[in-house]
Design a protein around this motif. Structure first.
Motif, mmCIF file in Angstrom:
data_model
loop_
_atom_site.group_PDB
_atom_site.id
_atom_site.type_symbol
_atom_site.label_atom_id
_atom_site.label_comp_id
_atom_site.label_asym_id
_atom_site.label_seq_id
_atom_site.Cartn_x
_atom_site.Cartn_y
_atom_site.Cartn_z
ATOM 1 N N ARG A 248 0.845 -1.193 0.000
ATOM 2 C CA ARG A 248 0.000 0.000 0.000
ATOM 3 C C ARG A 248 0.873 1.234 0.000
ATOM 4 O O ARG A 248 1.777 1.370 0.799
ATOM 5 C CB ARG A 248 -0.889 -0.003 1.227
ATOM 6 C CG ARG A 248 -1.956 -1.048 1.128
ATOM 7 C CD ARG A 248 -3.158 -0.617 1.913
ATOM 8 N NE ARG A 248 -4.241 -1.503 1.575
ATOM 9 C CZ ARG A 248 -5.135 -1.932 2.433
ATOM 10 N NH1 ARG A 248 -5.072 -1.559 3.669
ATOM 11 N NH2 ARG A 248 -6.099 -2.724 2.047
ATOM 12 N N THR B 184 -12.938 3.633 2.631
ATOM 13 C CA THR B 184 -13.921 3.794 3.695
ATOM 14 C C THR B 184 -14.372 5.252 3.760
ATOM 15 O O THR B 184 -13.545 6.159 3.729
ATOM 16 C CB THR B 184 -13.312 3.400 5.058
ATOM 17 O OG1 THR B 184 -12.885 2.055 4.998
ATOM 18 C CG2 THR B 184 -14.308 3.584 6.184
ATOM 19 N N HIS C 1 -8.742 1.754 9.678
ATOM 20 C CA HIS C 1 -8.903 0.537 8.886
ATOM 21 C C HIS C 1 -7.630 0.134 8.152
ATOM 22 O O HIS C 1 -7.354 -1.052 8.007
ATOM 23 C CB HIS C 1 -10.048 0.712 7.892
ATOM 24 C CG HIS C 1 -11.305 1.197 8.543
ATOM 25 N ND1 HIS C 1 -12.105 0.401 9.323
ATOM 26 C CD2 HIS C 1 -11.876 2.428 8.555
ATOM 27 C CE1 HIS C 1 -13.119 1.109 9.774
ATOM 28 N NE2 HIS C 1 -13.009 2.339 9.330
ATOM 29 N N CYS C 2 -6.853 1.106 7.652
ATOM 30 C CA CYS C 2 -5.660 0.771 6.854
ATOM 31 C C CYS C 2 -4.413 1.538 7.281
ATOM 32 O O CYS C 2 -3.359 1.352 6.700
ATOM 33 C CB CYS C 2 -5.936 1.008 5.370
ATOM 34 S SG CYS C 2 -6.079 2.751 4.933
ATOM 35 N N SER D 123 -6.955 4.982 0.299
ATOM 36 C CA SER D 123 -6.363 3.657 0.297
ATOM 37 C C SER D 123 -7.402 2.549 0.414
ATOM 38 O O SER D 123 -7.449 1.647 -0.417
ATOM 39 C CB SER D 123 -5.350 3.546 1.433
ATOM 40 O OG SER D 123 -4.785 2.276 1.465
ATOM 41 N N CYS D 124 -8.268 2.611 1.429
ATOM 42 C CA CYS D 124 -9.221 1.510 1.661
ATOM 43 C C CYS D 124 -10.649 1.859 1.252
ATOM 44 O O CYS D 124 -11.541 1.021 1.378
ATOM 45 C CB CYS D 124 -9.181 1.055 3.114
ATOM 46 S SG CYS D 124 -9.810 2.269 4.293
#
Length: 153
Positions: free
Chosen positions: A42, A118, A59-60, A115-116
């Motif tokens: 990532r 959300t 989350h990430c 990135s994720c």
């Protein structure tokens, strides 16, 4: 042994044991195991300095904001308490829409972790009441989507 032999004949790997009554060409050929796909590491668009207290995506762990960009801790998000920031990093912005919030009508755009993906909160695009104009261009991130990192007591 008869029951064990029947069990072996019914099991999908029976072609390997040679006890199958089905002709060899009747079963599909054994598929090789799927190759493990290596995911790329990532990479975030921006990394905040390790020497600064920062907020990251829970989350990430993508960096979101420096503590110095925090304006207020007394905001209400859609799902609980939220913080108001001057600027944030590693977030994408959705289309603006008008919403009636606790403090009146605003034009806001949902923001999400780059990135994720959300949804984290929103960006104030426009405030229609003069007392709320200070929010324009600022960002709300809900506390449930953030974690504190680097140098907190």
């Amino acid at each position: 042994t008869v029951a064990l032999g029947a069990l072996l004949r019914c099991f999908p790997c029976e072609r390997l044991c040679g006890g199958c009554a089905v002709p060899p060409g009747a079963l599909p050929p054994a598929m090789p195991p799927p190759a493990r796909r290596r995911l790329p590491p990532r990479t975030f668009r921006s990394y905040l300095p390790r020497s600064h207290r920062t907020y990251s995506c829970v989350h990430c762990r993508a960096h979101l904001a420096r503590h110095e960009e925090l304006i207020s801790k007394s905001f209400q998000g859609s799902h609980g308490r939220a913080y108001l920031f001057n600027s944030v990093v590693n977030v994408g912005c959705g289309p603006a829409e008008q919403r009636l919030l606790l403090t009146g009508l605003h034009s806001v755009a949902d923001i999400f972790c780059q990135s994720c993906k959300t949804t984290l909160g929103w960006k104030y695009e426009q405030a229609f009441e003069s007392s709320q104009k200070y929010k324009e261009g600022k960002f709300i991130i809900e506390m449930s989507h953030m974690v504190k990192e680097n140098g907190w007591d």
